[in-house]
Structures are given as structure tokens and as C-alpha cells.
Write a protein that holds these residues in place. Structure first.
Motif, short mmCIF file in Angstrom:
data_model
loop_
_atom_site.label_atom_id
_atom_site.label_comp_id
_atom_site.label_asym_id
_atom_site.label_seq_id
_atom_site.Cartn_x
_atom_site.Cartn_y
_atom_site.Cartn_z
N LEU A 41 0.82 -1.21 0.00
CA LEU A 41 0.00 0.00 0.00
C LEU A 41 0.86 1.26 0.00
O LEU A 41 0.45 2.30 -0.52
CB LEU A 41 -0.93 -0.01 1.22
N SER A 42 2.06 1.16 0.58
CA SER A 42 2.90 2.35 0.69
C SER A 42 3.38 2.81 -0.68
O SER A 42 3.96 3.89 -0.80
CB SER A 42 4.08 2.08 1.61
N LEU A 43 3.14 2.01 -1.72
CA LEU A 43 3.53 2.40 -3.08
C LEU A 43 2.37 3.05 -3.83
O LEU A 43 2.49 3.35 -5.00
CB LEU A 43 4.03 1.19 -3.86
N TYR A 44 1.24 3.24 -3.13
CA TYR A 44 0.07 3.79 -3.80
C TYR A 44 -0.37 5.08 -3.12
O TYR A 44 0.02 5.37 -1.99
CB TYR A 44 -1.10 2.79 -3.72
N GLU A 45 -1.18 5.82 -3.87
CA GLU A 45 -1.86 6.95 -3.24
C GLU A 45 -3.32 6.56 -3.14
O GLU A 45 -3.92 6.14 -4.13
CB GLU A 45 -1.71 8.20 -4.13
N TRP A 46 -3.89 6.67 -1.96
CA TRP A 46 -5.25 6.14 -1.76
C TRP A 46 -5.93 6.90 -0.63
O TRP A 46 -5.34 7.10 0.43
CB TRP A 46 -5.17 4.64 -1.44
N ASP A 47 -7.20 7.29 -0.87
CA ASP A 47 -7.92 8.02 0.17
C ASP A 47 -8.81 7.10 1.00
O ASP A 47 -9.62 7.56 1.79
CB ASP A 47 -8.75 9.16 -0.43
N GLY A 48 -8.68 5.79 0.80
CA GLY A 48 -9.46 4.85 1.59
C GLY A 48 -10.77 4.46 0.95
O GLY A 48 -11.42 3.53 1.38
N LEU A 49 -11.18 5.18 -0.09
CA LEU A 49 -12.48 4.88 -0.72
C LEU A 49 -12.34 4.66 -2.22
O LEU A 49 -12.73 3.63 -2.76
CB LEU A 49 -13.46 6.03 -0.47
N GLY A 50 -11.76 5.64 -2.91
CA GLY A 50 -11.68 5.61 -4.37
C GLY A 50 -10.70 4.57 -4.88
O GLY A 50 -10.36 3.61 -4.18
N THR A 51 -10.23 4.77 -6.11
CA THR A 51 -9.28 3.82 -6.67
C THR A 51 -7.87 4.17 -6.21
O THR A 51 -7.53 5.32 -5.97
CB THR A 51 -9.31 3.85 -8.22
N LYS A 52 -7.04 3.12 -6.11
CA LYS A 52 -5.65 3.33 -5.72
C LYS A 52 -4.84 3.73 -6.94
O LYS A 52 -5.05 3.21 -8.02
CB LYS A 52 -5.09 2.03 -5.13
N GLU A 53 -3.93 4.69 -6.73
CA GLU A 53 -3.08 5.10 -7.84
C GLU A 53 -1.64 4.74 -7.51
O GLU A 53 -1.11 5.15 -6.49
CB GLU A 53 -3.22 6.62 -8.06
N TYR A 54 -1.02 3.97 -8.42
CA TYR A 54 0.36 3.55 -8.18
C TYR A 54 1.30 4.73 -8.33
O TYR A 54 1.28 5.43 -9.34
CB TYR A 54 0.74 2.45 -9.17
N VAL A 55 2.12 4.99 -7.30
CA VAL A 55 3.02 6.14 -7.38
C VAL A 55 4.47 5.75 -7.13
O VAL A 55 5.32 6.61 -6.96
CB VAL A 55 2.62 7.25 -6.39
N GLY A 56 4.74 4.45 -7.08
CA GLY A 56 6.12 4.01 -6.86
C GLY A 56 6.61 4.45 -5.49
O GLY A 56 5.89 4.36 -4.50
N LEU A 57 7.82 5.00 -5.45
CA LEU A 57 8.40 5.37 -4.16
C LEU A 57 8.09 6.81 -3.76
O LEU A 57 8.72 7.35 -2.85
CB LEU A 57 9.92 5.17 -4.22
N ARG A 58 7.10 7.42 -4.43
CA ARG A 58 6.89 8.85 -4.17
C ARG A 58 6.54 9.15 -2.72
O ARG A 58 6.97 10.17 -2.18
CB ARG A 58 5.81 9.40 -5.10
#
Lengths: 282, 311
Positions: free
Chosen positions: B51-68
Motif C-alpha cells: 500500500l505504501s507504493l500507492y496513493e489512496w484516500d481509503g475509498l476511491g481507486t488506488k493510484e500507483y506512485v512508486g516510491l513517491r
């Protein structure tokens, strides 16, 4: 015995020690005694800035009565019981079995499984937080006591397995051998031979887990909200929000919230301490 | 005929189970425990890493952001002075929390006597550990209160001005640690009291005959025998220090101006509070905390492994 027993020392030393003991205790428990004092004071003492003097009147009954009859406190206490008791039963049951398996049988994965339980027991809660909250939401158990109980059982199994396994290791193995020679099945060995010998360990774990779970705050905040399912540790914060600056009520509430584990400790002191020291120090 | 055949196979399976009972039994006993533990503890650890590789607000879709998320932490792009303050406070917690061990030993030595009523004294000294950290936090925030707190009353006796411990950026962490040390010292005390009970009296006598006294006796004869107690005290104190959350949440909520945050609290704040549900970013903080803890976990397991081999 170390240090040198006081009765072998001079009369003066003995007297100093005897008088030092209560003073040290008073200082050690001063923060708690202050809260106890607050909890029997009337409201007026706080508005008149009479914080540390004697209470102008004894209002203990009124204050505690308010906590019990005019707030959500009884509800929170009941929730705590309904969360703590099933967790204790579940965790102790699961870990008696895992402890038995890891303590009695020799197989290749044994030590690795044991280390998995021990390591898992030490992880920071935060790394479990988001996935466990999601899982609980998916199961439809968010904001229920069941959701909290299931997680607590799983997590406490780690510590309990460590404890149970070490305890079973210290039992005389010849008993189990003898039963096997007699042709007793493994399940019956567990139930009739090993379990009766584990009574002290069961008692120790039960008290210890009771205290841990009763005092849990983090998971209560993460997995529940609102008075219908929150335990008393989380409830006390909303209680305090309700009675902001009413120190006499907040004190009484805190004492009520803290009392059950304290009572448990005093009733089962020997088992409690045996549990805390992990049986490693005899 | 068919009946006898069925009977035959059932006898066979039973005897197979019977023959292999000792190999199967442990797995049957382990199954429920392992299942629970995997689902609620082991898998979530890996899920958090992912999960730490994604951006996620807990509801919507997860967006892969790598190591950002980790870059954001390292450069503090998102919250100024949050990550390093938390990290620094974690370090202070770790170091100062260890004071519970010598303090616990001192109280244990003080109480290791056989005068009347000493058992009650021992239990009462242990009291702070049994009550919940939430109550400890409340009690200490009143103790520190600048208008009526006992601390300022006592400072007043010696002519020192009132200080607002929890409102002062430089003092707040130390104030909370002091509150945490109270129950932790009680815990270490009970570990040492049980340890002292098991100290071999003959070795003490031998030491006395050799003229060892006081500190020398403690250091050379008593402490080596207290090693198991010291080990457990270290384990529980380090774990306790890195888990510090309840006290901070109750006493300051990370304030003033975030100066009392630790990683555990910062993570909670990022992922589950009014600052928005940044689950991926929170998971990244949790991973950092986990890696710190992992050094200690590895060391503990290694010591346990050494001991197992020795048996």
C-alpha cells in the motif's frame, strides 16, 4: 538475600526504613491520590480554586452516582466486558492448542512457526492498521464488538503462544510418552494429560490478557466509534468532552474506568506476576 | 459385498490416520491459530508494504506512485517538520524510556525486604502498570496543569514560577515520557523483584565472605544472576517506547505545533484523522517504524535462537 536484610542492621536503620516506606509510597502514588481526592470534591471547590485543600463537603456519592446514572459510562463498561471476556476465552483456547503443538511435537517447521508468532507479537500496530481496518470494513464488522474481538484474539495469540509453548516445554515429557505407549490418542493426551497440568498457565494468561485488552485504546479508536460499541478507554475521552472542565466528574470517571483491571490484579496477584515475567524468571 | 468393501476402506483410512497421527496432529492443533494470525497479522504487514507504493484516500481507486510517498517523507514535501521531528522524538523516547530499567531495579532493591506489610507495598508500587495508559495520560495532564497542577504547586514551594509543560515545545516530549516511565518503571520493578527472589543465597554469602559489599556485590554477584529479568525488561521497554501512542493522543494530540509527535502518532494522524485519509502515505510511515522495530525484533529472535540451540 540482597540487599542485606534490614532486621540484621541497627535499630536506627530499621526505623528509618520503616518510616521511609510509606513516604516513598505516597510520593509514588501522588498523581493517583490527587485524582481520588478530586473525585470526592464538590463542583464549588473548583470554581473557588480550592484545588488542593480539604473538600468543603464530601460529594463522592453524588459524583460517582452521576457517572453511573447520568452518563454513557455503564454502556462503555458493558462494552468493555463484552469485548474483553470473549477475547480472553478465544486467545487462551487458540494458544493452548498452538502452544501444545509447538511444545510437544518435533517437526522441521516448528521453530519457524514459533518465531513467526513471536515476531508478529512485536510489530508496531500502525503497520497493521490500514489493512486490518479494511478487512473489518469488508467483513461488515466495522464499529462492532465482534470486529474488535476477532482482531484482538488473532493478535494476542502471538504472545499467548510464546507463553504456552514455554510452559508446556517445562512439563515432564515422560507423562506424554507413557500415554502414547498406552495407545492414547493425541487429542486425548492434550485434553486429559496436558490440559489439567496447565491450570496455572491458563489462569496467568487469562488475567494478563484481560488487563491488556481492557486497557487497549488504539484499536478501539481505529475499529469503533460511538457509544454502542466503544470500550471504556475510548469512551472516557467522549465522557471528558461531555463534562469539559468538570474535574470532579472526570476524576470519578477515570477511577471507574481503571478499577476492573486493578481489582483483577489484586484478586489474582500471583498468577498475574507469573504471567508478566513470562515464566522466564522463576 | 459392497458393504464389506466400504468397511474395508474406512478401516484403512482410520488406520492411516492412526499411523500418521503424530505427524498430522500438530498441524490440526496449529491450524486455527495460524489461520487467525496470518489473516490479521502477517498478511497485513505485507499489504502495508504494498500500500505504501500507492496513493489512496481509503475509498476511491488506488493510484500507483512508486516510491513517491517515501520521497515525500524524506524531503518533507507534504508536512513541513513532521517526519524528522517524529523520528527525533522516537529516538528520545527510546533512550529515555530505558531509564525505567535502572529505576525499576532501584525500587526493587528498596522493596526486597521482609518487614511486615511489604507484600502490600509491593503491590501498591506496581499499581501504575495495571491502570490503562489513557487514565495515566489524564492523571499526568492534570498533574502538569499550569493553573492547579500538583507539579506547579510544588514548584511554587521552592519559589519557581509556573511552567506549562505540555504547552512548551521543548518540554512536552519529556513531560509525556515521564508519564510513560511511571507504569514502565513499575513493570521493570516487578520483573526484578521476581528475579531477586531467585538469586542464589549461597553465592551472596560467598561474596560477603570475600568482602564484597554494596555496589560491587550488586555488579559482580547479583546482576549476572538477574540476566533473564534484564533481558525481558529490555524487550518490553523497547517495544513499549516504540509503541507510544496512547499517552500522546490523550495528553497533547501531537501538539503544540506537532512538537510531540512520534511516528506511531504521525501515521495515525495522516491516515485516519481530520487531516485527511492519506492511506498510502500513512503506510509508508508505518513501514519506516516497522523497519526500526525490525532491528530489535531480529536481535530478540537471534538471542532466543541461541538459547534454543543451547538446550
Amino acid at each position: 538475600m540482597f540487599p542485606t536484610p534490614i532486621e540484621k542492621q541497627s535499630r536506627a536503620a530499621q526505623l528509618t526504613y520503616q518510616s521511609l516506606l510509606p513516604i516513598a509510597l505516597l510520593m509514588w502514588l501522588a498523581p493517583l491520590l490527587a485524582v481520588a481526592l478530586f473525585s470526592i470534591k464538590p463542583d464549588a471547590d473548583f470554581t473557588n480554586a480550592n484545588y488542593w485543600g480539604l473538600p468543603s463537603s464530601f460529594e463522592g456519592l453524588t459524583n460517582y452516582g452521576k457517572v453511573f446514572f447520568e452518563s454513557d459510562m455503564p454502556r462503555y463498561l458493558l462494552n468493555s466486558v463484552l469485548i474483553t471476556v470473549p477475547t480472553v476465552i478465544g486467545a487462551v483456547a487458540l494458544s493452548t492448542m498452538t502452544g501444545f503443538a509447538l511444545g510437544v511435537y518435533k517437526f522441521r517447521a516448528n521453530l519457524w512457526i514459533f518465531f513467526m508468532f513471536v515476531a508478529g507479537n512485536f510489530v508496531p500496530f500502525q503497520i497493521l492498521m490500514v489493512p486490518v481496518r479494511d478487512l473489518t470494513l469488508e467483513l461488515g464488522l466495522y464499529n462492532t464488538k465482534t470486529g474488535l474481538v476477532l482482531f484482538h484474539i488473532a493478535f494476542q495469540t502471538g504472545f499467548c503462544t510464546l507463553f504456552m509453548r514455554n510452559f508446556i516445554r517445562a512439563l515432564p515429557f515422560e507423562l506424554i510418552e507413557a500415554a502414547r505407549v498406552e495407545g492414547v490418542s493425541e487429542w486425548r493426551i492434550f485434553w486429559y494429560v496436558v490440559l489439567p497440568l496447565m491450570k496455572p498457565a491458563l489462569a496467568a494468561l487469562a488475567v494478563l490478557i484481560f488487563t491488556f485488552i481492557w486497557n487497549d485504546y488504539f484499536w478501539a479508536v481505529v475499529l469503533t466509534q460511538g457509544s454502542e460499541s466503544q470500550p471504556v478507554t475510548a469512551g472516557i475521552t467522549s465522557f471528558n468532552a461531555q463534562y469539559r472542565a468538570a474535574y470532579h466528574l472526570m476524576s470519578a470517571g477515570s477511577i471507574v474506568a481503571a478499577l476492573p483491571p486493578v481489582a483483577m490484579f489484586f484478586l489474582m496477584q500471583k498468577h498475574f506476576i507469573a504471567g508478566l515475567t513470562l515464566g522466564a524468571v522463576k | 459385498m459392497a458393504d464389506t468393501a466400504a468397511l474395508q476402506t474406512s478401516v484403512d483410512t482410520r488406520s492411516w490416520f492412526h499411523r500418521n497421527q503424530q505427524r498430522i496432529a500438530p498441524w490440526l492443533f496449529l491450524a486455527p491459530g495460524i489461520l487467525f494470525f496470518l489473516v490479521y497479522v502477517i498478511f497485513p504487514v505485507f499489504q502495508s508494504f504494498n500500500l505504501s507504493l500507492y496513493e489512496w484516500d481509503g475509498l476511491g481507486t488506488k493510484e500507483y506512485v512508486g516510491l513517491r510517498n517515501y520521497e515525500d517523507l524524506y524531503w518533507e514535501f507534504v508536512d513541513r517538520d513532521a517526519f524528522y521531528v517524529s523520528l527525533k522524538n522516537n529516538l528520545i523516547w527510546l533512550l529515555l524510556y530505558l531509564l525505567a530499567i535502572p529505576a525499576g531495579l532501584m525500587i526493587a532493591l528498596f522493596l526486597n525486604q521482609t518487614v511486615t506489610g511489604i507484600r502490600l507495598y509491593k503491590s501498591l508500587f506496581f499499581f501504575p502498570f495495571v491502570i490503562s495508559q489513557v487514565v495515566v495520560g489524564l492523571v499526568f495532564s492534570w498533574l502538569y496543569d499550569p493553573t492547579f497542577g500538583l507539579l506547579n504547586v510544588m514548584l511554587g514551594w521552592v519559589g519557581l514560577g509556573p511552567i506549562n509543560v505540555l504547552g512548551n515545545e521543548n518540554l512536552v516530549t519529556y513531560g509525556i515520557i515521564a508519564a510513560g516511565l511511571w507504569p514502565q518503571t513499575a513493570y521493570c520493578m516487578i520483573l526484578y523483584l521476581t528475579g531477586l527472589n531467585a538469586v542464589d543465597p549461597e553465592q551472596i554469602e560467598a561474596g560477603r565472605l570475600d568482602g564484597a559489599k554494596g555496589m560491587r556485590m550488586l555488579w559482580h554477584v547479583v546482576l549476572p544472576q538477574l540476566k533473564p529479568a534484564t533481558f525481558i525488561a529490555f524487550v518490553v521497554t523497547i517495544i513499549g517506547a516504540l509503541r507510544s501512542f496512547d499517552l500522546i493522543s490523550i495528553m497533547t494530540q501531537g501538539g503544540p505545533f506537532g512538537s510531540s509527535r512520534v511516528l506511531a502518532y504521525y501515521m495515525f494522524e495522516v491516515a485516519l484523522s481530520e487531516y485527511g485519509f492519506r492511506m498510502g502515505y500513512g503506510a509508508a510511515i508505518a513501514v519506516v517504524l516497522f523497519l526500526i522495530m525490525l532491528c530489535f525484533i531480529a536481535y530478540f529472535l537471534w538471542s532466543m535462537y541461541q538459547e534454543e540451540k543451547g538446550r
